[in-house]
Scaffold this active site. Structure first.
Site, PDB file in Angstrom:
ATOM      1  N   HIS A  46       0.824  -1.209   0.000  1.00  0.00           N
ATOM      2  CA  HIS A  46       0.000   0.000   0.000  1.00  0.00           C
ATOM      3  C   HIS A  46       0.859   1.261   0.000  1.00  0.00           C
ATOM      4  CE1 HIS A  46      -3.744  -2.296   1.603  1.00  0.00           C
ATOM      5  NE2 HIS A  46      -3.700  -2.259   0.290  1.00  0.00           N
ATOM      6  N   GLU A 132      -5.897  -7.980   3.725  1.00  0.00           N
ATOM      7  CA  GLU A 132      -5.349  -9.113   4.489  1.00  0.00           C
ATOM      8  C   GLU A 132      -6.475  -9.869   5.202  1.00  0.00           C
ATOM      9  OE1 GLU A 132      -2.016  -8.342   7.228  1.00  0.00           O
ATOM     10  OE2 GLU A 132      -2.701 -10.085   8.382  1.00  0.00           O
ATOM     11  N   ASN A 231      -0.619  -0.380   8.693  1.00  0.00           N
ATOM     12  CA  ASN A 231       0.389  -0.185   9.741  1.00  0.00           C
ATOM     13  C   ASN A 231       0.811   1.277   9.866  1.00  0.00           C
ATOM     14  OD1 ASN A 231       3.286   0.078   8.589  1.00  0.00           O
ATOM     15  ND2 ASN A 231       2.272  -1.450   7.295  1.00  0.00           N
TER      16      ASN A 231
HETATM   17  S1  SF4 Z   1       4.124  -5.624   7.783  1.00  0.00           S
HETATM   18 FE1  SF4 Z   1       4.665  -7.643   8.611  1.00  0.00          FE
HETATM   19  S2  SF4 Z   1       3.162  -9.054   7.738  1.00  0.00           S
HETATM   20 FE2  SF4 Z   1       3.063  -7.143   6.531  1.00  0.00          FE
HETATM   21  S3  SF4 Z   1       4.455  -7.489   4.828  1.00  0.00           S
HETATM   22 FE3  SF4 Z   1       5.657  -6.532   6.452  1.00  0.00          FE
HETATM   23  S4  SF4 Z   1       6.583  -8.261   7.616  1.00  0.00           S
HETATM   24 FE4  SF4 Z   1       4.911  -9.063   6.368  1.00  0.00          FE
END
Ligand code: SF4
Length: 314
Positions: A46, A132, A231
């Site tokens: 993203h 996800e 995130n």
């Molecule tokens: S944030 Fe964590 S789960 Fe997502 S792609 Fe990166 S390592 Fe993988």
């Protein structure tokens, strides 16, 4: 204005994680191997900057496989993972596919499948409609897995299945919020089975801890990342909840609030797992045009995780 001095606390680790590095590498190596164009189902990660740079070398992004005009070309599945029906659909279309699902997301997929095989009703803690979450829910038949987004969902949840409950989580959640949801689940369902190793990934955990460590010392906090990056959005919340109320996401459409920054002594900067470091550098360079900046990087842990790319691309 240039005389104004600003201290920048730069959180570390920040930016690209091993799963994102791997997914981008998979697109590049696929273009090397198969030539352009290569289709990618959903944004590979993203971030607009990443997506635009891959478009330039021959990646075409689609949301669903039926949109692909030339089905003789390979398709890559994004790092967020896909429901089981997607590879099945690719096989139906006789398309070659390459799976760039992060191995840590795949781990949650396998856990979910195993729990279902062993007769559990699975609860997925996560955010509705995130790719996800759609991917993880799509590992097992509808009705065998229920989504829990918050404490209210825990309070309202009734186990109609009468089967034993087990939970898994999205990999990019807030560590603190998830702890609260899990403790509410355990209180209401003391027998609930938990994952052997927690599902929130190392990169999410480390980036949040790094922001948490410095947020209190900052007058403003900036997280570089896209609006649809789970995130990155969580990092803004973590900064706010950890002592810096004025925390913002800086995405491709943002303007830098120089007037507000001018009133600050110290600002914090971090970036989401899908945001390249060049965007952090661009942000800092823009500040340098206006202010005298002193940068201090605060590193809480060194990351050395890497994931292999699929053998057929080597
Ligand atoms: S944030 Fe964590 S789960 Fe997502 S792609 Fe990166 S390592 Fe993988």
């Amino acid at each position: 204005m240039k005389n104004k001095e600003i201290k920048i606390l730069l959180a570390s680790p920040r930016g690209f994680c091993a799963g994102v590095e791997r997914a981008i590498e998979i697109v590049k190596k696929s273009i090397d191997k198969y030539g352009a164009p290569i289709y990618v189902r959903h944004e590979i990660v993203h971030n607009k900057h990443v997506v635009d740079s891959l478009k330039k070398i021959g990646a075409i992004f689609v949301e669903e496989l039926h949109e692909i005009k030339d089905k003789s070309r390979p398709v890559i599945f994004s790092a967020h993972g896909v429901p089981k029906k997607v590879p099945a659909e690719a096989e139906n279309f006789k398309m070659e596919y390459i799976d760039a699902t992060c191995p840590l997301v795949s781990k949650v997929h396998r856990e979910t499948e195993n729990l279902n095989k062993n007769g559990a009703q699975v609860l997925l803690i996560g955010h509705k409609n995130h790719p996800e979450v759609i991917g993880t829910m799509g590992q097992i038949p509808r009705g065998k897995i229920d989504l829990i987004e918050n404490i209210d969902d825990v309070n309202n949840y009734e186990n109609k299945s009468q089967k034993k409950l087990a939970y898994v989580t999205q990999t990019t959640l807030s560590v603190d919020d998830t702890k609260e949801i899990i403790s509410a689940l355990k209180k209401k369902f003391p027998e609930i089975k938990e994952p052997k190793k927690e599902d929130i990934c190392y990169a999410t955990t480390n980036r949040q801890a790094a922001v948490k460590k410095i947020a209190k010392e900052c007058d403003m906090f900036f997280i570089i990342g896209s609006k649809n990056s789970s995130n990155s959005v969580r990092l803004v919340e973590v900064a706010r909840n950890s002592g810096c109320a004025n925390s913002r996401l800086i995405h491709s459409g943002s303007t830098i609030p120089l007037g507000e920054i001018k009133k600050c002594e110290t600002i914090g900067i971090s970036s989401g797992a899908s945001a390249p470091e060049i965007l952090v550098n661009n942000f800092i360079n823009n500040l340098k045009k206006q202010f005298t900046v002193a940068i201090e990087e605060v590193k809480i842990v060194k990351e050395n995780i890497t994931f292999k790319i699929p053998g057929k691309l080597n």
